[in-house]
Structures are given as C-alpha cells and as structure tokens.
Design a protein around this motif. Structure first.
Motif, mmCIF file in Angstrom:
data_model
loop_
_atom_site.group_PDB
_atom_site.id
_atom_site.type_symbol
_atom_site.label_atom_id
_atom_site.label_comp_id
_atom_site.label_asym_id
_atom_site.label_seq_id
_atom_site.Cartn_x
_atom_site.Cartn_y
_atom_site.Cartn_z
ATOM 1 N N ILE A 14 -1.879 0.223 -0.572
ATOM 2 C CA ILE A 14 -1.009 -0.194 0.321
ATOM 3 C C ILE A 14 -1.321 -0.776 1.599
ATOM 4 C CG2 ILE A 14 1.195 0.652 1.845
ATOM 5 C CD1 ILE A 14 1.328 2.078 -0.586
ATOM 6 N N ILE A 16 -0.554 -2.487 4.965
ATOM 7 C CA ILE A 16 0.543 -2.394 6.217
ATOM 8 C C ILE A 16 -0.204 -3.221 7.325
ATOM 9 C CG2 ILE A 16 1.720 -0.367 5.223
ATOM 10 C CD1 ILE A 16 0.252 1.430 7.158
ATOM 11 N N THR A 45 9.972 -4.590 -2.168
ATOM 12 C CA THR A 45 8.667 -4.491 -1.781
ATOM 13 C C THR A 45 7.906 -5.167 -2.969
ATOM 14 O OG1 THR A 45 8.633 -2.269 -0.778
ATOM 15 C CG2 THR A 45 6.653 -3.206 -0.968
ATOM 16 N N TRP A 64 0.503 -3.031 -3.130
ATOM 17 C CA TRP A 64 1.851 -2.932 -2.377
ATOM 18 C C TRP A 64 1.722 -3.578 -0.985
ATOM 19 C CZ3 TRP A 64 6.287 -0.356 -4.406
ATOM 20 C CH2 TRP A 64 5.867 0.486 -5.690
ATOM 21 N N THR A 66 3.914 -4.223 2.051
ATOM 22 C CA THR A 66 4.918 -3.551 2.526
ATOM 23 C C THR A 66 5.814 -4.453 3.550
ATOM 24 O OG1 THR A 66 3.682 -2.585 4.111
ATOM 25 C CG2 THR A 66 4.238 -1.327 2.150
ATOM 26 N N THR A 69 9.370 -3.390 4.083
ATOM 27 C CA THR A 69 9.769 -2.105 4.761
ATOM 28 C C THR A 69 10.505 -2.119 5.985
ATOM 29 O OG1 THR A 69 7.643 -1.957 5.399
ATOM 30 C CG2 THR A 69 8.205 -0.707 3.388
ATOM 31 N N GLY A 76 10.139 4.039 2.785
ATOM 32 C CA GLY A 76 8.696 4.101 3.701
ATOM 33 C C GLY A 76 8.110 5.182 2.936
ATOM 34 N N LEU A 79 7.314 4.464 -0.891
ATOM 35 C CA LEU A 79 6.347 3.558 -0.976
ATOM 36 C C LEU A 79 4.922 4.303 -0.729
ATOM 37 C CD1 LEU A 79 8.063 0.575 0.797
ATOM 38 C CD2 LEU A 79 7.699 1.065 -1.580
ATOM 39 N N TYR A 80 4.880 5.025 0.311
ATOM 40 C CA TYR A 80 3.492 5.336 0.824
ATOM 41 C C TYR A 80 3.008 6.685 -0.067
ATOM 42 C CZ TYR A 80 4.554 2.798 4.966
ATOM 43 O OH TYR A 80 4.855 1.595 5.844
#
Ligand code: GDP
Length: 178
Positions: A14, A16, A45, A64, A66, A69, A76, A79-80
């Motif tokens: 992920i 971020i 996403t 991913w 994000t 998001t 959230g 996805l996480y």
C-alpha cells in the motif's frame, strides 16, 4: 507425469502519503519501467501489479495507490487490510508532507489492524530528490525511520532514480511473512 506448481505468492503493498507527493508517479514508474503484467482495477483506487523474481521465487506485487481514499473514505479498512507492507511516501521538498507521515502511519495501523502492529513493515520513501529546494534532509528522514523501525529510501520518479529499491525491499519483507 504431473508437475506441481507452488501456490503463487501475491504481496499487497500500500502506498500512502499526502496528495501530490508522487505516489502514482512512483508506482507507475516502477511498474511500467520493466513491465511484465499490469492492469488497473475498477474501484476508486488504482492498483497495478507486477511480477518479479526474487532468488527463485516468483512474486506478484499488487501495488495499491490510495490517492482515491480521500474520496472513498469508507474503503480505507478494505484497502489496507491484508497488506504485507506499507510505503509511506513524502516529498523531500515539503516538510509538511514528511510531518504528515506520522498520522498516515497511525491511520494505517488503525484501519489495517495487522496481527503484530509493532513488527509491521513500513518503508519510508522520500520522492522528488531531483528538485533543489529540499526541506527534509536524508539525516532527518533516517532519524524518524529509526524511531519507528522503518527502512528509508529516497529517489525521484521523474528522473527514474532509485525507484526500484523500495519495492524490492517491500517484496522481501512481504515474503518473509509468508
Ligand atoms: P500523488 O498525488 O501522490 O499520486 O502524486 P502524483 O504522482 O500525482 O504527482 C504529483 C505531482 O508531482 C505531479 O505533477 C508529478 O509530475 C510530480 N512529481 C512526481 N514525482 C516527481 C519527482 O520525482 N520529481 C518531480 N520534480 N516531480 C514529481
């Protein structure tokens, strides 16, 4: 004569960090640079996938970004969850984007609920090292990474500088969990 295939390994990574730090650029640069297979998902996403070979293991990285998001807050946790590694991305010319990572990290742990939060692999990526108006030194980034037990990499998606390293490190840390 049957050949037995090992179950393919897919690692969920992920990305971020604040909007504009270069998450999609880093991801696209990495995946399209030596692209094997890639596709985009249909929900808010973006995710790209790339197959890499590490030692003799073939690993598919499901990466991913994000960025969406902010628009899809409720996604959230979805996805996480199940992530094998989290990349915290900031822009080295933005002190604010670096400071924000602490909140991003906490938010990730809160939503992803990893089994062992203290040992969850975070990788910090300082992007845009091609720019001269740098606000966050390598030393400062390394110091925070040491505090939180993360690894640090920096580079430039624009100049295609050191983009691969953090992903390979992420793949390794993900494999370790398998
Ligand atoms: P995201 O919102 O985090 O996904 O960021 P983007 O990937 O959309 O990038 C935001 C802006 O920063 C875009 O204008 C990119 O072209 C630019 N950008 C991304 N990576 C770099 C980099 O390494 N160097 C420079 N100078 N600009 C970059």
């Amino acid at each position: 004569n049957m050949s037995f295939k090992k179950e393919p390994v897919t690692l969920k990574i992920i990305l971020i960090g604040d909007s504009g730090v270069g998450k999609s650029s880093v991801m696209n640069r990495y995946v399209n640079h030596r692209s094997t297979n890639m596709y985009r998902a249909m929900i808010g996403t973006d995710f790209l996938s790339k197959t890499v070979t590490i030692d003799k293991d073939t690993v598919t990285l499901q990466i991913w970004d994000t960025a969406g998001t902010e628009r899809f807050q409720s996604l959230g946790p979805l996805l996480y969850r199940g992530a094998h590694c989290c990349m915290l991305v900031f822009d080295v010319t933005s002190k604010a984007s670096f400071s924000a990572l602490d909140v991003w990290r906490k938010e990730f742990l809160f939503q992803a609920e990893p089994q062992d939060p203290a040992d969850f692999p975070f990788i910090v990526v300082g992007n845009k090292t091609d720019l001269s108006d740098r606000e966050v030194s390598r030393g400062k980034a390394l110091q925070w990474c040491e505090e939180i037990g993360a690894e640090y990499f920096e580079g430039s998606a624009k100049e295609d500088l050191d983009v691969e390293k953090p992903f390979l490190r992420a793949a390794l840390s993900g494999l370790w969990q398998y």
